[in-house]
Design a protein around this motif. Sequence first.
Motif, PDB file in Angstrom:
ATOM      1  N   PHE A 175       1.574 -17.881  -2.640  1.00  0.00           N
ATOM      2  CA  PHE A 175       1.011 -16.685  -1.992  1.00  0.00           C
ATOM      3  C   PHE A 175       2.021 -15.549  -1.999  1.00  0.00           C
ATOM      4  N   ILE A 176       1.532 -14.317  -2.089  1.00  0.00           N
ATOM      5  CA  ILE A 176       2.395 -13.136  -2.009  1.00  0.00           C
ATOM      6  C   ILE A 176       2.874 -12.932  -0.567  1.00  0.00           C
ATOM      7  N   SER A 177       4.155 -12.586  -0.445  1.00  0.00           N
ATOM      8  CA  SER A 177       4.718 -12.170   0.842  1.00  0.00           C
ATOM      9  C   SER A 177       4.290 -13.127   1.964  1.00  0.00           C
ATOM     10  N   ASN A 178       3.865 -12.594   3.091  1.00  0.00           N
ATOM     11  CA  ASN A 178       3.473 -13.468   4.205  1.00  0.00           C
ATOM     12  C   ASN A 178       1.960 -13.651   4.282  1.00  0.00           C
ATOM     13  N   SER A 179       1.253 -13.545   3.143  1.00  0.00           N
ATOM     14  CA  SER A 179      -0.211 -13.642   3.200  1.00  0.00           C
ATOM     15  C   SER A 179      -0.692 -15.050   3.572  1.00  0.00           C
ATOM     16  N   ARG A 180       0.111 -16.080   3.266  1.00  0.00           N
ATOM     17  CA  ARG A 180      -0.299 -17.434   3.663  1.00  0.00           C
ATOM     18  C   ARG A 180      -0.296 -17.567   5.181  1.00  0.00           C
ATOM     19  N   SER A 181       0.730 -17.043   5.836  1.00  0.00           N
ATOM     20  CA  SER A 181       0.725 -17.139   7.309  1.00  0.00           C
ATOM     21  C   SER A 181      -0.301 -16.193   7.919  1.00  0.00           C
ATOM     22  N   GLN A 182      -0.582 -15.050   7.254  1.00  0.00           N
ATOM     23  CA  GLN A 182      -1.684 -14.199   7.730  1.00  0.00           C
ATOM     24  C   GLN A 182      -2.993 -14.980   7.696  1.00  0.00           C
ATOM     25  N   LEU A 183      -3.219 -15.699   6.597  1.00  0.00           N
ATOM     26  CA  LEU A 183      -4.453 -16.492   6.474  1.00  0.00           C
ATOM     27  C   LEU A 183      -4.530 -17.535   7.577  1.00  0.00           C
ATOM     28  N   LEU A 190      -1.728 -15.580  -4.880  1.00  0.00           N
ATOM     29  CA  LEU A 190      -2.883 -15.279  -4.036  1.00  0.00           C
ATOM     30  C   LEU A 190      -2.488 -14.272  -2.975  1.00  0.00           C
ATOM     31  N   GLY A 191      -3.412 -13.410  -2.600  1.00  0.00           N
ATOM     32  CA  GLY A 191      -3.172 -12.431  -1.545  1.00  0.00           C
ATOM     33  C   GLY A 191      -4.492 -11.855  -1.088  1.00  0.00           C
ATOM     34  N   PHE A 192      -4.416 -10.934  -0.163  1.00  0.00           N
ATOM     35  CA  PHE A 192      -5.616 -10.270   0.339  1.00  0.00           C
ATOM     36  C   PHE A 192      -5.805  -8.933  -0.377  1.00  0.00           C
ATOM     37  N   PRO A 193      -7.040  -8.451  -0.464  1.00  0.00           N
ATOM     38  CA  PRO A 193      -7.254  -7.107  -1.002  1.00  0.00           C
ATOM     39  C   PRO A 193      -6.595  -6.059  -0.105  1.00  0.00           C
ATOM     40  N   GLY A 194      -6.118  -4.989  -0.729  1.00  0.00           N
ATOM     41  CA  GLY A 194      -5.419  -3.937   0.007  1.00  0.00           C
ATOM     42  C   GLY A 194      -4.238  -3.483  -0.809  1.00  0.00           C
ATOM     43  N   GLY A 195      -3.349  -2.682  -0.233  1.00  0.00           N
ATOM     44  CA  GLY A 195      -2.188  -2.225  -0.982  1.00  0.00           C
ATOM     45  C   GLY A 195      -1.354  -1.218  -0.232  1.00  0.00           C
ATOM     46  N   LEU A 196      -0.534  -0.546  -0.988  1.00  0.00           N
ATOM     47  CA  LEU A 196       0.414   0.408  -0.413  1.00  0.00           C
ATOM     48  C   LEU A 196      -0.312   1.678   0.031  1.00  0.00           C
ATOM     49  N   VAL A 197       0.049   2.144   1.205  1.00  0.00           N
ATOM     50  CA  VAL A 197      -0.511   3.379   1.753  1.00  0.00           C
ATOM     51  C   VAL A 197       0.338   4.553   1.270  1.00  0.00           C
ATOM     52  N   ASN A 231      12.359  -2.407   4.337  1.00  0.00           N
ATOM     53  CA  ASN A 231      11.681  -1.116   4.550  1.00  0.00           C
ATOM     54  C   ASN A 231      10.200  -1.121   4.211  1.00  0.00           C
ATOM     55  N   LEU A 232       9.583  -2.306   4.134  1.00  0.00           N
ATOM     56  CA  LEU A 232       8.130  -2.375   3.970  1.00  0.00           C
ATOM     57  C   LEU A 232       7.519  -3.014   5.211  1.00  0.00           C
ATOM     58  N   ILE A 233       6.527  -2.337   5.789  1.00  0.00           N
ATOM     59  CA  ILE A 233       5.776  -2.897   6.911  1.00  0.00           C
ATOM     60  C   ILE A 233       4.407  -3.325   6.381  1.00  0.00           C
ATOM     61  N   THR A 234       3.996  -4.565   6.691  1.00  0.00           N
ATOM     62  CA  THR A 234       2.670  -5.024   6.272  1.00  0.00           C
ATOM     63  C   THR A 234       1.739  -5.053   7.476  1.00  0.00           C
ATOM     64  N   HIS A 235       0.606  -4.393   7.314  1.00  0.00           N
ATOM     65  CA  HIS A 235      -0.405  -4.319   8.382  1.00  0.00           C
ATOM     66  C   HIS A 235      -1.602  -5.157   7.968  1.00  0.00           C
ATOM     67  N   GLU A 265     -10.571   0.712  -4.947  1.00  0.00           N
ATOM     68  CA  GLU A 265      -9.991   0.403  -6.260  1.00  0.00           C
ATOM     69  C   GLU A 265     -10.126  -1.083  -6.608  1.00  0.00           C
ATOM     70  N   GLU A 266      -9.891  -1.949  -5.620  1.00  0.00           N
ATOM     71  CA  GLU A 266      -9.799  -3.390  -5.896  1.00  0.00           C
ATOM     72  C   GLU A 266     -11.132  -4.114  -5.740  1.00  0.00           C
ATOM     73  N   LEU A 267     -12.034  -3.555  -4.919  1.00  0.00           N
ATOM     74  CA  LEU A 267     -13.330  -4.216  -4.686  1.00  0.00           C
ATOM     75  C   LEU A 267     -14.486  -3.448  -5.315  1.00  0.00           C
TER      76      LEU A 267
HETATM   77  P1  GTP Z   1      -0.019  -0.829  -6.690  1.00  0.00           P
HETATM   78  O1  GTP Z   1      -1.237   0.006  -6.741  1.00  0.00           O
HETATM   79  O2  GTP Z   1       0.409  -1.400  -8.001  1.00  0.00           O
HETATM   80  O3  GTP Z   1       1.080  -0.198  -5.930  1.00  0.00           O
HETATM   81  O4  GTP Z   1      -0.413  -2.160  -5.846  1.00  0.00           O
HETATM   82  P2  GTP Z   1      -1.044  -2.150  -4.393  1.00  0.00           P
HETATM   83  O5  GTP Z   1      -0.930  -0.786  -3.828  1.00  0.00           O
HETATM   84  O6  GTP Z   1      -2.386  -2.773  -4.479  1.00  0.00           O
HETATM   85  O7  GTP Z   1      -0.013  -3.085  -3.602  1.00  0.00           O
HETATM   86  P3  GTP Z   1      -0.082  -4.621  -3.226  1.00  0.00           P
HETATM   87  O8  GTP Z   1      -1.455  -5.050  -2.824  1.00  0.00           O
HETATM   88  O9  GTP Z   1       0.597  -5.404  -4.269  1.00  0.00           O
HETATM   89  O10 GTP Z   1       0.793  -4.632  -1.875  1.00  0.00           O
HETATM   90  C1  GTP Z   1       2.059  -4.008  -1.824  1.00  0.00           C
HETATM   91  C2  GTP Z   1       3.084  -4.996  -1.312  1.00  0.00           C
HETATM   92  O11 GTP Z   1       2.592  -5.594  -0.118  1.00  0.00           O
HETATM   93  C3  GTP Z   1       3.318  -6.159  -2.284  1.00  0.00           C
HETATM   94  O12 GTP Z   1       4.349  -5.898  -3.163  1.00  0.00           O
HETATM   95  C4  GTP Z   1       3.679  -7.281  -1.339  1.00  0.00           C
HETATM   96  O13 GTP Z   1       5.034  -7.206  -0.961  1.00  0.00           O
HETATM   97  C5  GTP Z   1       2.837  -6.984  -0.133  1.00  0.00           C
HETATM   98  N1  GTP Z   1       1.538  -7.678  -0.164  1.00  0.00           N
HETATM   99  C6  GTP Z   1       0.609  -7.747  -1.133  1.00  0.00           C
HETATM  100  N2  GTP Z   1      -0.465  -8.456  -0.771  1.00  0.00           N
HETATM  101  C7  GTP Z   1      -0.224  -8.861   0.478  1.00  0.00           C
HETATM  102  C8  GTP Z   1      -0.945  -9.623   1.414  1.00  0.00           C
HETATM  103  O14 GTP Z   1      -2.062 -10.107   1.204  1.00  0.00           O
HETATM  104  N3  GTP Z   1      -0.352  -9.800   2.613  1.00  0.00           N
HETATM  105  C9  GTP Z   1       0.872  -9.283   2.883  1.00  0.00           C
HETATM  106  N4  GTP Z   1       1.387  -9.514   4.071  1.00  0.00           N
HETATM  107  N5  GTP Z   1       1.581  -8.578   2.038  1.00  0.00           N
HETATM  108  C10 GTP Z   1       1.053  -8.361   0.855  1.00  0.00           C
END
Ligand code: GTP
Length: 197
Positions: free
Chosen positions: A162-170, A57-64, A104-108, A80-82
């Motif tokens: 949950f992926i990464s820290n998405s559970r504590s974000q929730l 489980l995770g939130f919608p969004g992704g890599l910038v 080296n990954l920052i999550t916003h 793309e996702e919604l």
């Molecule tokens: P690609 O298009 O395949 O690159 O996927 P994406 O751009 O949609 O990336 P994704 O949503 O998987 O997020 C990139 C990275 O952020 C993941 O590999 C996780 O390490 C982290 N991540 C994913 N979802 C979450 C989330 O809901 N919260 C947090 N904190 N990190 C997340």
Amino acid sequence: MATQSSPTSIGKEESLSLVGHRHACHVMLYADTKAKLFGRTPIKHIVLMQMRFDGLLGFPGGLVESKENLEAGLSRELGEELGMAVPITPQDHVVSCPAPSCPNLITHFYVKKMEESEIKEVERAAVTMATDHGLEVMGMVRVPLYFLKNGGGLPSFLSHSFISNSRSQLLSALQQFGLVSQRELDEAVRQADQLRQ
Ligand code: GTP
Ligand code: MN
Ligand code: MN
Ligand code: MN
Ligand code: MN
Ligand code: MN
């Protein structure tokens, strides 16, 4: 939160000045609702997460991308996702953290309140319009915020993976935006820990 270890946060601007770091942005979309489960249990709020391609489980969004600013990258990922445009502004930003166990990954993290009708439109578009549906995203899910017998509801939901820290974000967003009381959150985490054993 007493029962939950959250990663240390970092300033958004400070994180952007770090050399050689990638940035990922995710958002919690939510709405108020008067709907009741079984006609009696108020569901209070609709909170959206997603079942990801990896079963987590995770939130919608992704890599910038390096050429994008954070909000533009998040808006593109939401397209793309919604399958529809959900405008995100810097005012929607809540917290930024280095990703645990991902150097080296920052999550916003962002939170955006919508109308119930808009959330339902997002749910429809995610199935009918999103290019990532069935690929990166297996489906949007609503987070149950209520308690049923035997850990049903929020405790059961929190016992999933949950992926990464998405559970504590929730958990911190539910607290910060007043969607679930601190007492109920602590109880849900306690019951979830029991369910996971
Ligand atoms: P690609 O298009 O395949 O690159 O996927 P994406 O751009 O949609 O990336 P994704 O949503 O998987 O997020 C990139 C990275 O952020 C993941 O590999 C996780 O390490 C982290 N991540 C994913 N979802 C979450 C989330 O809901 N919260 C947090 N904190 N990190 C997340
Ligand atoms: Mn039914
Ligand atoms: Mn994506
Ligand atoms: Mn994604
Ligand atoms: Mn991507
Ligand atoms: Mn992609």
